[in-house]
Design a protein around this motif. Sequence first.
Motif, mmCIF file in Angstrom:
data_model
loop_
_atom_site.group_PDB
_atom_site.id
_atom_site.type_symbol
_atom_site.label_atom_id
_atom_site.label_comp_id
_atom_site.label_asym_id
_atom_site.label_seq_id
_atom_site.Cartn_x
_atom_site.Cartn_y
_atom_site.Cartn_z
ATOM 1 N N THR A 1 0.828 -1.204 0.000
ATOM 2 C CA THR A 1 0.000 0.000 0.000
ATOM 3 C C THR A 1 0.863 1.255 0.000
ATOM 4 N N HIS A 2 0.443 2.241 -0.772
ATOM 5 C CA HIS A 2 1.068 3.566 -0.735
ATOM 6 C C HIS A 2 0.222 4.479 0.141
ATOM 7 N N ARG A 3 0.839 5.114 1.115
ATOM 8 C CA ARG A 3 0.150 6.060 1.992
ATOM 9 C C ARG A 3 0.268 7.461 1.376
ATOM 10 N N ARG A 4 -0.824 7.905 0.811
ATOM 11 C CA ARG A 4 -0.831 9.146 0.039
ATOM 12 C C ARG A 4 -1.421 10.290 0.877
ATOM 13 N N THR A 5 -0.606 11.287 1.178
ATOM 14 C CA THR A 5 -1.053 12.433 1.955
ATOM 15 C C THR A 5 -1.879 13.375 1.083
ATOM 16 N N ILE A 6 -3.045 13.780 1.611
ATOM 17 C CA ILE A 6 -3.939 14.664 0.874
ATOM 18 C C ILE A 6 -4.397 15.787 1.800
ATOM 19 N N VAL A 7 -4.367 17.026 1.290
ATOM 20 C CA VAL A 7 -4.939 18.169 2.002
ATOM 21 C C VAL A 7 -5.890 18.893 1.060
ATOM 22 N N GLU A 8 -6.863 19.565 1.640
ATOM 23 C CA GLU A 8 -7.850 20.325 0.866
ATOM 24 C C GLU A 8 -7.864 21.747 1.403
ATOM 25 N N VAL A 9 -7.371 22.690 0.621
ATOM 26 C CA VAL A 9 -7.212 24.069 1.082
ATOM 27 C C VAL A 9 -8.449 24.887 0.702
ATOM 28 N N PRO A 10 -9.210 25.354 1.686
ATOM 29 C CA PRO A 10 -10.427 26.127 1.373
ATOM 30 C C PRO A 10 -10.102 27.496 0.795
ATOM 31 N N ASN A 11 -11.039 28.015 0.034
ATOM 32 C CA ASN A 11 -10.841 29.320 -0.619
ATOM 33 C C ASN A 11 -10.616 30.433 0.390
ATOM 34 N N TRP A 12 -11.333 30.358 1.500
ATOM 35 C CA TRP A 12 -11.267 31.468 2.449
ATOM 36 C C TRP A 12 -9.887 31.629 3.090
ATOM 37 N N MET A 13 -9.026 30.596 2.981
ATOM 38 C CA MET A 13 -7.697 30.674 3.623
ATOM 39 C C MET A 13 -6.718 31.550 2.876
ATOM 40 N N ASP A 14 -7.133 32.066 1.711
ATOM 41 C CA ASP A 14 -6.170 32.819 0.906
ATOM 42 C C ASP A 14 -5.625 34.051 1.621
ATOM 43 N N LYS A 15 -6.464 34.650 2.459
ATOM 44 C CA LYS A 15 -5.972 35.820 3.190
ATOM 45 C C LYS A 15 -4.888 35.425 4.186
ATOM 46 N N LEU A 16 -5.052 34.245 4.803
ATOM 47 C CA LEU A 16 -4.026 33.773 5.743
ATOM 48 C C LEU A 16 -2.755 33.353 5.024
ATOM 49 N N LEU A 17 -2.876 33.009 3.748
ATOM 50 C CA LEU A 17 -1.713 32.570 2.968
ATOM 51 C C LEU A 17 -1.015 33.731 2.272
ATOM 52 N N ARG A 18 -1.451 34.937 2.558
ATOM 53 C CA ARG A 18 -0.877 36.125 1.921
ATOM 54 C C ARG A 18 0.648 36.170 1.969
ATOM 55 N N PRO A 19 1.319 35.752 3.058
ATOM 56 C CA PRO A 19 2.787 35.878 3.109
ATOM 57 C C PRO A 19 3.533 35.119 2.016
ATOM 58 N N ARG A 20 2.898 34.137 1.389
ATOM 59 C CA ARG A 20 3.628 33.361 0.377
ATOM 60 C C ARG A 20 3.587 34.019 -0.997
ATOM 61 N N TYR A 21 2.696 35.007 -1.174
ATOM 62 C CA TYR A 21 2.539 35.625 -2.484
ATOM 63 C C TYR A 21 3.429 36.861 -2.636
ATOM 64 N N PRO A 22 3.944 37.094 -3.833
ATOM 65 C CA PRO A 22 4.617 38.372 -4.084
ATOM 66 C C PRO A 22 3.576 39.493 -4.283
ATOM 67 N N PRO A 23 3.915 40.736 -4.070
ATOM 68 C CA PRO A 23 5.233 41.190 -3.618
ATOM 69 C C PRO A 23 5.430 40.875 -2.137
ATOM 70 N N PHE A 24 6.673 40.644 -1.770
ATOM 71 C CA PHE A 24 7.010 40.275 -0.410
ATOM 72 C C PHE A 24 6.628 41.383 0.548
ATOM 73 N N SER A 25 5.984 40.973 1.659
ATOM 74 C CA SER A 25 5.572 41.928 2.683
ATOM 75 C C SER A 25 6.215 41.532 3.999
ATOM 76 N N ALA A 26 7.131 42.338 4.471
ATOM 77 C CA ALA A 26 7.832 42.022 5.718
ATOM 78 C C ALA A 26 6.878 41.920 6.904
ATOM 79 N N PRO A 27 5.909 42.818 7.057
ATOM 80 C CA PRO A 27 4.975 42.681 8.198
ATOM 81 C C PRO A 27 4.147 41.400 8.125
ATOM 82 N N ASP A 28 3.658 41.085 6.905
ATOM 83 C CA ASP A 28 2.881 39.847 6.777
ATOM 84 C C ASP A 28 3.723 38.623 7.085
#
Length: 537
Positions: free
Chosen positions: A440-467
């Motif tokens: 058996t292969h143990r396959r890791t799966i995650v489901e990222v909801p749309n609303w989390m995009d604001k929390l994921l802001r630090p990964r997007y450019p342009p880079f924001s030091a405060p975020d």
Amino acid sequence: MTSDIKIPAFEATPIDSIPQIAATVRQSYQSQKTKDVEWRLVQLRKLYWGLTDYSENFQAALKKDLNKPPHDAILSEIHHLIQELNLTLKKLKDWVKDDKDIEYPWTFSAMKPRIKKEPLGAVLIIGPYNFPLMLNIAPLIGAIAAGCTAVIKPSESAPATAMAMKEMVEKYLDPESFVVVNGRIPESTALLNEKWDKIFYTGGASVAKIIAKKAAETLTPVTLELGGRNPSFISKSTNLALAARRLMWGKTLNAGQVCLSQNYVTVQRDVVDDFVKHLNVVYKEFYPNGAKTSVDYARIVNEQQFDRIKKMLDTTNGKIVLGGETDRSDLYISPTVVLVDSVDDPMMKDESFGPVWSIIPYDTIDDAIKIMNTVDPTPLSLTTFGSKAENEKILSHVTSGGATINDAWMHGAISTLPFGGVGESGMGSYHGRAGFECFTHRRTIVEVPNWMDKLLRPRYPPFSAPDFKRHLWMTSTKPNFDRDGKPLSGPGYWLWLIFGLGGPSAKGALLRWIVLLTSAYAVFSRYRSGRGLEFWK
């Protein structure tokens, strides 16, 4: 009666058909039908009835191949497989469920992480001759349970069992998904030239190295179930009569052709003579008229293996203290014990894989441990018959694939427990749930909801030091140990441990709790106001 059953003559699978056989089982897997759990259960149930209906055929075949007594064939092969099938049929629907009770940082909770169990694909199973039914079908049970298709290559050294197995598989299982290929080295080579998603091999180390090297060319994962020069330990604390009885059983079942049986026994010097006396007593109890005339004693599988074992007896510098009789025409070697005084004796240098074994005296338990770690640092099996303290010391100082206290290799007889080697005795394990997981292969799966995009802001450019700083603050924790590696303690630590509000991370933890509770309240308020769906988009 098994004597009335006709065993088909051994017939090798045409080599030129092997590529098509491999392609067929690959296509069967790619059809997706094996991912249906109900389909797997049907195949396992059919295998149950195949083993049941062919029980007498297998008893006759095993008698012909190894002179294996019918009761041994039932207990050590057929019944073992039936038990494993019953467990798998009972538990499979639970095993295949996604794992959701897994550890991950709370910041990922909204992604609902899970582990999905998926079959590896089309697999190749190569089996040995000593338990030619059980050691081919047991991994097949795991492969079917996992949703794989499989080609099984039994040992040509047990031809009758190989042919009976082929007949059963063709009659009871899906012919596009499970195929038995018979043959010798050319057929095995042709199979290894095909691409597999997993190779499962049981046998000797020399062939295992060839298989592992070939598998590495295509990055194919392997499970290797090998053997080793398995040690046993006896001291003054041992019940010598009981140890002699149990070790004699472990080394005479299947004429000692058991990968788990002891290769040698370290015996405290003061009790060597008494132990030998008990061995001779139990031998006469087991075989009053000698093992050769007993219907309960098997034979060596072929002349090649007979000659290999006899060479060990012919070249030893030790003293035979039990047995020693051989008859090549009958492939008979009596249960034989040799008293040796050196780890360099031929009896100690190679795995006997037969009914012969050594006794090597020791003076202290540390001497015994040194002997074990010198002879074979990673045997498949370890048995120890000492006091509780002695047994624990042996277990903590001597590595092995598995171990049994106060008996011979019973850890390998429990079909629900993982079975496998370590180091040179193999890699990977199977039986029960471990057999399912093996394929058996143990396959890791995650489901990222749309609303989390604001929390994921630090990964997007342009880079924001405060975020970015806020993200690190939200996801970081402070250690619960000091710079010397000592755990922190005291009231502040316990507050930190229970509430995350004390100790060195108090400020950050407090603020994280405020943010978390505020966010939860915001979500609750939006739902109450009817704006919940808008928030989640």
